[in-house]
Write a protein that holds these residues in place. Structure first.
Motif, short mmCIF file in Angstrom:
data_model
loop_
_atom_site.label_atom_id
_atom_site.label_comp_id
_atom_site.label_asym_id
_atom_site.label_seq_id
_atom_site.Cartn_x
_atom_site.Cartn_y
_atom_site.Cartn_z
N PRO A 177 0.88 -1.15 -0.04
CA PRO A 177 -0.25 -0.11 -0.02
C PRO A 177 0.89 1.25 0.10
CG PRO A 177 0.08 -0.88 2.29
CD PRO A 177 0.74 -1.94 1.17
N LEU A 178 0.34 2.24 -0.54
CA LEU A 178 1.18 3.70 -0.32
C LEU A 178 1.25 4.07 1.00
CD1 LEU A 178 0.22 6.59 -2.58
CD2 LEU A 178 0.56 7.03 -0.09
N PHE A 179 2.57 4.49 1.16
CA PHE A 179 3.06 4.74 2.62
C PHE A 179 2.47 6.06 3.06
CE2 PHE A 179 6.47 6.30 5.36
CZ PHE A 179 6.57 5.13 6.11
N ALA A 180 1.40 5.77 4.14
CA ALA A 180 0.64 6.97 4.51
C ALA A 180 0.61 6.93 6.20
CB ALA A 180 -0.88 6.79 4.16
N VAL A 181 1.35 6.20 6.95
CA VAL A 181 1.42 6.22 8.37
C VAL A 181 2.68 6.09 8.77
CG1 VAL A 181 0.66 5.22 10.57
CG2 VAL A 181 -0.69 5.02 8.63
N PRO A 182 3.52 7.14 9.55
CA PRO A 182 4.65 7.17 9.99
C PRO A 182 5.05 5.99 10.64
CG PRO A 182 3.72 9.66 10.47
CD PRO A 182 2.50 8.45 10.05
N ASN A 183 6.27 5.71 10.78
CA ASN A 183 6.72 4.40 11.32
C ASN A 183 8.14 4.29 12.06
OD1 ASN A 183 8.42 4.60 9.02
ND2 ASN A 183 7.96 2.83 8.14
N ASN A 184 8.39 5.69 12.47
CA ASN A 184 9.96 5.77 13.02
C ASN A 184 9.74 6.98 14.08
OD1 ASN A 184 12.57 5.45 13.08
ND2 ASN A 184 13.15 7.09 11.79
#
Length: 860
Positions: free
Chosen positions: A610-617
């Motif tokens: 999926p399109l990257f839409a949630v911060p993960n860092n």
């Protein structure tokens, strides 16, 4: 705030301590221009010109004057002593943005759908003419980044296709057209700028995301070469004069100070001879960016409208105090002036005759601070006869996805229903939404900086009515353009011989939010009740034709196979002649020959990650790990053995074609040899002088917050405005970054896109195409190659063309495959290699309809 030379501590150094995040290895020094190939004359002229400049004048070429300080979206300082005004940079990839009496061309994605190299060149040439005559020096386009990693990426439509070969060819032809018109083209955005989410930390914070740095696009070396870098190679081979670095980070180093991508890949390996400019707000440091390969800061200020610049005065200081070597500022200036001379800006050049900031005829000369007053919009009409070409591209890019005998229309229809808001006009006018930032009325252009003002917009409703009522015909044409008035839609469709339903799906740049779509699309469904509109019409009329205007693929699973839906067309975003282009296809004046430049899947999941839409860092830079690697679009569908609804390269015609007689002939080509040897040492073009030589001239009228290269004091510390000036020394500079001695050449490097051996032809391929129908038509032969490795895609596009074939006629299509076409990138040797795996060639008219195939003989 630090603007001078303090930020030289490497971004990469901090990243190195942040395992397991992706890491971008440093590469220094920044390669200096050589004037190789057809750059030789322009290079020598640039050297002669720059050799006569002062340090401040060189810096003035590299630094924008500041946001809204001049008429263009970006302008450098000039060389007043020599009568040279600043260079004008202006969007967009489809026309002269923020101007008047200029054309609104079809978008890049439509050009890709034509699969027509000649049309790509002609469009580039026409756009170049319009930019030239408006006084633009650099057209900010074309686009290969985004390439299209995500089908719902907001700016995919500004580029061409998620296939690197289709994009690369269209990039190259567009660049040639623009530059043959006397304007510098700018290939953008370099590199990995594949989504709008998190591309700029400040923009993301405005949407409520708690991040402190822009997203990192994490791309490994093989993926970079075999996918994302590929079309930029073609741009460099086409002689592009400038490249724009991107907002995002690449492997946790910002794109405009990433020494690996700029110094090693672009300037070192590809031998790029032009200049690198920053995207607007993508410049994050002074000395670091200069040493990492940035050549021009746009629009010059740290933050748009701020009084500070990383360069300007601070770059002058950095050269004088030795943190930026003299040869580096010389190289920046020579690259800029070489591009200027190469396209003939010295021969045909006019001052900008429009203002990006107002349509008023008279206004402020420096709009940011309401300084000066003069005629800023001269109303110069640059459109020529370009409408005819725009109409042709619109028609030739309309993909016929389904046709159960409904098309072409015959003019015998007694009642035509035109249904859907997308058929009609924006009630506020075609330019009623700033930068096209809405989805009101028919969709003919996405939103953002990649737009242009419409001089007019022919809607489908207008064009169909004009066509149906032309001559002495008495056809009834009724339109319902309210997508929620389903009872009216049903009643009108029930009376119709044919119901033509118009639906759309929009997207654009991230600074504009349309109905919760923050640049990128929230989903791949139709907008504004589109699915229900289609279903309602189809229930009432057994001859329903659907026309889709969209920036990319949409989900059609719920209705495409309805028996009452007799035809489906994708018209993309075709520009000002939208309705006329469509009518040409609907009524058969143009036999559709377009092919889809992307895949139409059954679900979003079919496309992969999926399109990257949630911060993960946390609050640090989000990490987009490009999980699908090489396998985007049709490559993903092939890998997963997923059946698409309409495959990449698919498109119907009003006639039929057959393929036969495939022949593969090995060609005699010399053995490939890695590049060896060294460069010459960096040329030094004069002395920078001292502080007293670079003070503000006595006769200058200083404009508020205008970014100048001059010093206000012979005290460098005082001129820099840097509170920590002097607390650091050259030992903090990246190793080798100031070294102007001869440098070892990279094995895959060459003067124009890489090692010349990569572009030697190894095979000739021929096939026969026969028109088996009753009308003339265009077919697009497509050649795919299986590279044969276990980790390779099933097949990859390598060649194509668009040919016109008369009914009953057979034509022979001939093309070639070069060494790059059949090679893989080898990380260990840092070079291209032809593997021992058996390779195969396929020819047909889509990625899933390939009736001809043959093994390729072994190559060396």
């Amino acid at each position: 705030m630090k603007f001078g030379w303090l930020e030289v501590a490497l971004t990469a150094a901090s990243v190195a301590n942040a395992n397991p995040l992706a890491y971008s290895p440093p590469h220094y020094p920044s390669p200096w221009m050589t004037g190789a190939g057809d750059w030789a004359e322009a290079y020598q002229r640039a050297v002669d010109f720059v050799s006569g400049l002062t340090l401040a004048e060189k810096v003035n070429l590299t630094t924008g004057a500041g946001w809204m300080q001049e008429r263009c979206v970006g302008e450098t300082g000039g060389i007043p002593r020599l009568g040279m005004w600043g260079m004008c940079m202006q969007d967009s990839p489809l026309g002269v943005r923020d101007s008047d009496y200029a054309s609104a061309f079809s978008a890049g994605v439509n050009v890709a759908a034509t699969w027509d190299k000649r049309l790509a060149y002609q469009r580039g040439q026409a756009m170049g003419e319009e930019h030239r005559d408006k006084g633009v020096d650099v057209q900010l386009g074309p686009v290969a980044g985004p390439l299209g990693t995500y089908p719902d990426g907001g700016r995919n439509w500004e580029g061409f296709s998620p296939d690197p070969v289709l994009t690369g060819v269209m990039m190259a032809e567009t660049i040639k057209g623009i530059q043959d018109s006397g304007v510098i083209a700018c290939a953008k955005h370099f590199i990995g700028n594949e989504a709008e989410h998190f591309r700029q930390a400040g923009e993301a914070q405005g949407y409520g995301f708690n991040i402190s740095q822009s997203v990192s696009s994490n791309i490994d070396d093989k993926l970079m070469h075999e996918l994302y870098l590929w079309p930029f190679v073609d741009a460099v081979r086409a002689g592009v004069g400038s490249v724009m670095c991107s907002y995002n980070q690449i492997n946790n180093s910002y794109g405009c100070q990433n020494s690996h991508t700029l110094n090693k890949l672009l300037k070192g390996e590809l031998g790029f001879q032009g200049f690198v400019m920053s995207d607007w707000g993508a410049h994050h440091s002074g000395v670091s960016a200069a040493l990492a390969g940035l050549d021009m800061s746009m629009p010059g200020d740290v933050v748009l409208g701020s009084p500070y610049s990383y360069w300007g005065t601070n770059l002058t200081v950095s050269v004088l105090n030795g943190t930026v070597p003299e040869w580096r500022i010389d190289d920046m200036a020579v690259r800029i002036m070489s591009a200027y001379y190469k396209v003939g800006r010295d021969r045909v050049r006019t001052r900008p005759n429009f203002s990006s900031w107002t349509r008023d005829e008279y206004s402020y000369d420096h709009f940011m601070f309401k300084d000066g007053w003069e005629k800023v919009n001269e109303r110069v009409d640059v459109q020529r006869d370009h409408a005819a070409g725009i109409r042709k591209i619109g028609a030739d890019s309309t993909v016929l996805l389904k046709n159960n005998g409904a098309l072409p229309l015959t003019h015998n229809e007694r009642f035509i229903a035109v249904l859907g808001e997308d058929a009609g006009s924006n009630p506020h006018g075609a330019n009623g939404c700033d930068d096209r930032g809405c989805d009101d009325g028919t969709l003919a252009m996405g939103w953002g900086s990649g737009t242009a003002n419409f001089p007019y917009l022919v809607t489908p409703e207008q064009a169909i009515q004009a066509e149906a009522l032309s001559g002495d015909r008495n056809t009834n044409v009724f339109a319902v353009t309210d997508n929620w008035a389903l009872d009216k839609v049903a009643a009108t469709a029930a009376q119709a011989d044919v119901a033509i339903v118009f639906v759309n799906s929009d997207s654009g740049e991230g600074y504009i939010n349309v109905d919760g779509n923050e640049g990128d699309r929230k989903n791949m469904t139709l907008w504004k009740n589109g699915e229900e509109l289609i279903k309602t019409a189809a229930k009432s009329c057994n001859n329903t034709i659907v026309v889709i205007h969209s920036t990319g693929s949409v989900l059609v699973s719920d209705w495409y196979d309805n028996d009452n839906i007799t035809a489906i067309l994708w018209a993309g975003i075709p520009g000002q002649e939208s309705g006329n282009s469509l009518v040409d296809v609907l009524y058969g004046r143009v036999n559709p020959g377009a092919k889809s430049p992307f895949t139409w899947g059954k679900t979003r999941k079919d496309y992969g990650a999926p399109l990257f839409a949630v911060p993960n860092n946390g609050a640090d830079a989000p990490q987009d790990n490009f999980e699908d690697g090489l396998f985007i679009d049709y490559r993903r569908f092939d890998k997963d053995n997923t059946e698409p609804i309409y495959e990449f390269g698919y498109g119907l015609s009003y006639t039929t074609f057959a393929f036969s007689d495939l022949k593969v002939t090995p060609l005699s080509a010399p053995k490939y040899h890695p590049t060896t040897g060294k460069t010459k040492k960096a040329p030094e073009l004069g002395e920078p002088g001292d502080a007293s030589d670079n003070l503000y001239p006595d006769d200058i009228r200083v404009v508020r917050q205008y970014l100048y290269p001059y010093l206000n004091s012979t005290d460098l510390r005082a001129s820099s405005g840097d509170p920590e000036y002097g607390m650091h020394s050259k030992k903090y500079l990246p190793k080798g970054s100031s070294d102007g001695s001869a440098q070892k050449l990279l094995p895959a490097s060459g003067p124009s896109g890489g090692n010349p051996g990569l572009f030697e032809d190894l095979y000739q391929v021929t096939a026969t195409i026969t028109n088996t129908g009753s009308v003339a038509g265009d077919e697009v032969p497509q050649l795919y190659v299986s590279l044969g490795g276990k980790d390779d895609p099933v097949k990859v596009l390598r060649q194509f063309d668009r040919v016109t074939v008369a009914p009953g006629e057979s034509v022979q299509w001939t093309t070639t495959l070069n060494r790059r076409d059949v090679s893989n990138w080898d990380v260990a040797s840092q070079n291209w290699v032809v593997s021992n795996a058996q390779k195969k060639v396929y020819v047909g008219n889509s990625s899933r309809k390939l009736p001809l195939s043959a093994d390729l003989p072994k190559a060396h």
